[in-house]
Design a protein around this motif. Sequence first.
Motif, PDB file in Angstrom:
ATOM      1  N   GLY A 228       0.792  -1.229   0.000  1.00  0.00           N
ATOM      2  CA  GLY A 228       0.000   0.000   0.000  1.00  0.00           C
ATOM      3  C   GLY A 228       0.818   1.269   0.000  1.00  0.00           C
ATOM      4  O   GLY A 228       0.331   2.332   0.399  1.00  0.00           O
ATOM      5  N   LYS A 229       2.068   1.194  -0.466  1.00  0.00           N
ATOM      6  CA  LYS A 229       2.941   2.370  -0.462  1.00  0.00           C
ATOM      7  C   LYS A 229       2.387   3.475  -1.362  1.00  0.00           C
ATOM      8  O   LYS A 229       2.348   4.647  -0.976  1.00  0.00           O
ATOM      9  CB  LYS A 229       4.359   1.975  -0.917  1.00  0.00           C
ATOM     10  N   THR A 230       1.967   3.101  -2.567  1.00  0.00           N
ATOM     11  CA  THR A 230       1.428   4.101  -3.502  1.00  0.00           C
ATOM     12  C   THR A 230       0.144   4.718  -2.961  1.00  0.00           C
ATOM     13  O   THR A 230      -0.067   5.927  -3.053  1.00  0.00           O
ATOM     14  CB  THR A 230       1.159   3.456  -4.874  1.00  0.00           C
ATOM     15  N   THR A 231      -0.724   3.879  -2.403  1.00  0.00           N
ATOM     16  CA  THR A 231      -1.985   4.380  -1.856  1.00  0.00           C
ATOM     17  C   THR A 231      -1.735   5.365  -0.732  1.00  0.00           C
ATOM     18  O   THR A 231      -2.390   6.414  -0.647  1.00  0.00           O
ATOM     19  CB  THR A 231      -2.846   3.207  -1.347  1.00  0.00           C
ATOM     20  N   LEU A 232      -0.774   5.055   0.137  1.00  0.00           N
ATOM     21  CA  LEU A 232      -0.420   5.967   1.231  1.00  0.00           C
ATOM     22  C   LEU A 232       0.124   7.279   0.678  1.00  0.00           C
ATOM     23  O   LEU A 232      -0.262   8.369   1.127  1.00  0.00           O
ATOM     24  CB  LEU A 232       0.613   5.303   2.142  1.00  0.00           C
ATOM     25  N   ALA A 233       1.006   7.189  -0.307  1.00  0.00           N
ATOM     26  CA  ALA A 233       1.589   8.399  -0.899  1.00  0.00           C
ATOM     27  C   ALA A 233       0.516   9.253  -1.571  1.00  0.00           C
ATOM     28  O   ALA A 233       0.531  10.485  -1.481  1.00  0.00           O
ATOM     29  CB  ALA A 233       2.669   8.019  -1.911  1.00  0.00           C
ATOM     30  N   GLN A 234      -0.437   8.589  -2.250  1.00  0.00           N
ATOM     31  CA  GLN A 234      -1.523   9.308  -2.905  1.00  0.00           C
ATOM     32  C   GLN A 234      -2.362  10.073  -1.887  1.00  0.00           C
ATOM     33  O   GLN A 234      -2.756  11.217  -2.119  1.00  0.00           O
ATOM     34  CB  GLN A 234      -2.427   8.322  -3.665  1.00  0.00           C
ATOM     35  N   GLU A 235      -2.659   9.432  -0.766  1.00  0.00           N
ATOM     36  CA  GLU A 235      -3.506  10.073   0.237  1.00  0.00           C
ATOM     37  C   GLU A 235      -2.792  11.242   0.902  1.00  0.00           C
ATOM     38  O   GLU A 235      -3.388  12.289   1.152  1.00  0.00           O
ATOM     39  CB  GLU A 235      -3.954   9.055   1.279  1.00  0.00           C
ATOM     40  N   ILE A 236      -1.508  11.097   1.178  1.00  0.00           N
ATOM     41  CA  ILE A 236      -0.729  12.202   1.741  1.00  0.00           C
ATOM     42  C   ILE A 236      -0.705  13.367   0.756  1.00  0.00           C
ATOM     43  O   ILE A 236      -0.906  14.526   1.131  1.00  0.00           O
ATOM     44  CB  ILE A 236       0.701  11.733   2.067  1.00  0.00           C
ATOM     45  N   TYR A 237      -0.478  13.045  -0.508  1.00  0.00           N
ATOM     46  CA  TYR A 237      -0.458  14.088  -1.541  1.00  0.00           C
ATOM     47  C   TYR A 237      -1.796  14.817  -1.614  1.00  0.00           C
ATOM     48  O   TYR A 237      -1.861  16.039  -1.706  1.00  0.00           O
ATOM     49  CB  TYR A 237      -0.137  13.451  -2.891  1.00  0.00           C
ATOM     50  N   ARG A 238      -2.863  14.044  -1.542  1.00  0.00           N
ATOM     51  CA  ARG A 238      -4.199  14.635  -1.633  1.00  0.00           C
ATOM     52  C   ARG A 238      -4.468  15.589  -0.486  1.00  0.00           C
ATOM     53  O   ARG A 238      -5.091  16.632  -0.663  1.00  0.00           O
ATOM     54  CB  ARG A 238      -5.251  13.522  -1.643  1.00  0.00           C
ATOM     55  N   ARG A 239      -3.974  15.243   0.693  1.00  0.00           N
ATOM     56  CA  ARG A 239      -4.287  16.037   1.873  1.00  0.00           C
ATOM     57  C   ARG A 239      -3.488  17.342   1.956  1.00  0.00           C
ATOM     58  O   ARG A 239      -4.014  18.352   2.398  1.00  0.00           O
ATOM     59  CB  ARG A 239      -4.036  15.227   3.145  1.00  0.00           C
ATOM     60  N   ILE A 240      -2.232  17.328   1.544  1.00  0.00           N
ATOM     61  CA  ILE A 240      -1.381  18.491   1.846  1.00  0.00           C
ATOM     62  C   ILE A 240      -0.839  19.227   0.637  1.00  0.00           C
ATOM     63  O   ILE A 240      -0.218  20.283   0.784  1.00  0.00           O
ATOM     64  CB  ILE A 240      -0.208  18.096   2.766  1.00  0.00           C
ATOM     65  N   SER A 241      -1.073  18.736  -0.577  1.00  0.00           N
ATOM     66  CA  SER A 241      -0.477  19.394  -1.748  1.00  0.00           C
ATOM     67  C   SER A 241      -0.971  20.824  -1.921  1.00  0.00           C
ATOM     68  O   SER A 241      -0.264  21.677  -2.459  1.00  0.00           O
ATOM     69  CB  SER A 241      -0.764  18.584  -3.020  1.00  0.00           C
ATOM     70  N   GLY A 242      -2.186  21.103  -1.442  1.00  0.00           N
ATOM     71  CA  GLY A 242      -2.719  22.455  -1.576  1.00  0.00           C
ATOM     72  C   GLY A 242      -2.002  23.484  -0.725  1.00  0.00           C
ATOM     73  O   GLY A 242      -2.192  24.686  -0.914  1.00  0.00           O
ATOM     74  N   ASN A 243      -1.141  23.044   0.205  1.00  0.00           N
ATOM     75  CA  ASN A 243      -0.417  23.976   1.062  1.00  0.00           C
ATOM     76  C   ASN A 243       0.870  24.477   0.435  1.00  0.00           C
ATOM     77  O   ASN A 243       1.610  25.234   1.066  1.00  0.00           O
ATOM     78  CB  ASN A 243      -0.083  23.297   2.400  1.00  0.00           C
ATOM     79  N   PHE A 244       1.149  24.064  -0.792  1.00  0.00           N
ATOM     80  CA  PHE A 244       2.411  24.413  -1.442  1.00  0.00           C
ATOM     81  C   PHE A 244       2.175  25.281  -2.682  1.00  0.00           C
ATOM     82  O   PHE A 244       1.098  25.263  -3.268  1.00  0.00           O
ATOM     83  CB  PHE A 244       3.148  23.130  -1.846  1.00  0.00           C
ATOM     84  N   GLU A 245       3.226  26.023  -3.054  1.00  0.00           N
ATOM     85  CA  GLU A 245       3.138  26.863  -4.254  1.00  0.00           C
ATOM     86  C   GLU A 245       2.917  26.003  -5.499  1.00  0.00           C
ATOM     87  O   GLU A 245       2.224  26.405  -6.428  1.00  0.00           O
ATOM     88  CB  GLU A 245       4.415  27.679  -4.419  1.00  0.00           C
ATOM     89  N   ALA A 246       3.559  24.853  -5.514  1.00  0.00           N
ATOM     90  CA  ALA A 246       3.419  23.944  -6.647  1.00  0.00           C
ATOM     91  C   ALA A 246       3.578  22.520  -6.138  1.00  0.00           C
ATOM     92  O   ALA A 246       4.210  22.276  -5.118  1.00  0.00           O
ATOM     93  CB  ALA A 246       4.478  24.242  -7.713  1.00  0.00           C
ATOM     94  N   SER A 247       2.985  21.570  -6.852  1.00  0.00           N
ATOM     95  CA  SER A 247       3.069  20.178  -6.438  1.00  0.00           C
ATOM     96  C   SER A 247       3.011  19.284  -7.663  1.00  0.00           C
ATOM     97  O   SER A 247       2.489  19.660  -8.711  1.00  0.00           O
ATOM     98  CB  SER A 247       1.932  19.824  -5.462  1.00  0.00           C
ATOM     99  N   SER A 248       3.554  18.061  -7.505  1.00  0.00           N
ATOM    100  CA  SER A 248       3.571  17.131  -8.633  1.00  0.00           C
ATOM    101  C   SER A 248       3.644  15.706  -8.113  1.00  0.00           C
ATOM    102  O   SER A 248       4.453  15.394  -7.241  1.00  0.00           O
ATOM    103  CB  SER A 248       4.777  17.423  -9.539  1.00  0.00           C
ATOM    104  N   PHE A 249       2.771  14.853  -8.616  1.00  0.00           N
ATOM    105  CA  PHE A 249       2.810  13.414  -8.322  1.00  0.00           C
ATOM    106  C   PHE A 249       3.147  12.704  -9.625  1.00  0.00           C
ATOM    107  O   PHE A 249       2.365  12.734 -10.576  1.00  0.00           O
ATOM    108  CB  PHE A 249       1.456  12.943  -7.784  1.00  0.00           C
ATOM    109  N   ILE A 250       4.315  12.075  -9.675  1.00  0.00           N
ATOM    110  CA  ILE A 250       4.743  11.378 -10.886  1.00  0.00           C
ATOM    111  C   ILE A 250       4.724   9.887 -10.623  1.00  0.00           C
ATOM    112  O   ILE A 250       5.446   9.378  -9.756  1.00  0.00           O
ATOM    113  CB  ILE A 250       6.149  11.839 -11.325  1.00  0.00           C
TER     114      ILE A 250
END
Length: 313
Positions: A228-250
Amino acid sequence: MALLPSYSCSSSSSKGGKYDVFLSFRGEDTRKRFTNHLYTTLKQKGISTFKDDEKLKRGTSITPELLKAIEESRFAMIILSWDYASSKWCLIVLTKIVECMKKTGLVVLPVFHYVDPSDVRNHRGTFAEAFDKHEESFKDNMRNIETWKAALTKVADLAGWDLKDKYESKVIQEIIGRICTELYHKFSSVYEDLVGMDSCVEEMLGSYLGEGLGDVRFVGICGMGGMGKTTLAQEIYRRISGNFEASSFIANIREETKNQGLVSLQKQLLSKILMESEIRIWNVYEGIDVIRNTLHNKKVFIVLDDVDGEQQL
C-alpha cells in the motif's frame, strides 16, 4: 499494486456542487492584481471557481446568473476593497452570500484588501461615504440599505485575511491551503474504507512532514510490493499538496525510466510545476540545472512513485 489517479484538491463539481469557490470583488479595485493572482492559483490547483468575467455569458442578465452561482458554490471569497460598498451589485451579491450561509451552509472567507476590518464592520471611511450615496439614491427603499449594512457587518465579523503588511503571495497560499483542507474534510475520501489508512497518514504527517522539521525534507516509503505504499503516498499528496506553491505526483517512475528515459520524467515534473505543456530539455544534465533553478526558491511538494534506482532521484 494498482495506481490511483492523482489530483491537487477535491472538486465539488464531481460531488454535486457546480463550483468550489465563488469570488466576490469590486473589479476596478482588484481585478487585475490580487483577484487575478488568486483566481489563477485556484485554477492551477484544480479548484472550480466562479469569477464573473470568466463565467458570465455575454448578453446574460448579470444578477440571476450571479445569484445562482452563489447557490451552487461551496465557498465564497469576498475581497473587501476600499470601494467595494459603492457597488450596488457587490452589495446585492454580498446579501445573497449571507443568505446562503444560513440556507446552504456556504462557507464565507473574507479578505480585507488594504482596508481596516473595523472600518468595514462599523461602516466608516469610504464605506460610510458609499452608504451615504446609496441613501440618496434609494430614499424610497431604505430597507435595502439596512439589509446591505447588516450583511457587510456580518461578513466583517468573520475570521479572514488582512492584507496590510503582508505579502499577497503568502496570503494566497494560506487561502488555497485553507480551502483544500476544508474540501478534504467536507467530502468523503476514496480511501475512507481502507483499514488503518488514517493512522498511517497521521504518523507520516506528524513525524516526517509536519511543521517545524526544517526547510527541506526527503522522505522515502519502502517495503514489499502490495503493502500500500502508492496508496499511502496518494492520500498524503491529496491532503497536503494544496499547502504548497506547486506540487507534482509522478507515477510509474521505474517503467517510465525504462521506456522513455529520465529526460521525459524531468519534462513531466517541470510541466506540472510550471503549468506549461512544452518543456525544452535535451539531456539529463541540462534538466538537472533547469529543475534546480526553477525550484530553488519555491515551496514545492513532489512525490515520485515506484522508484527503484538512485539515478532517478
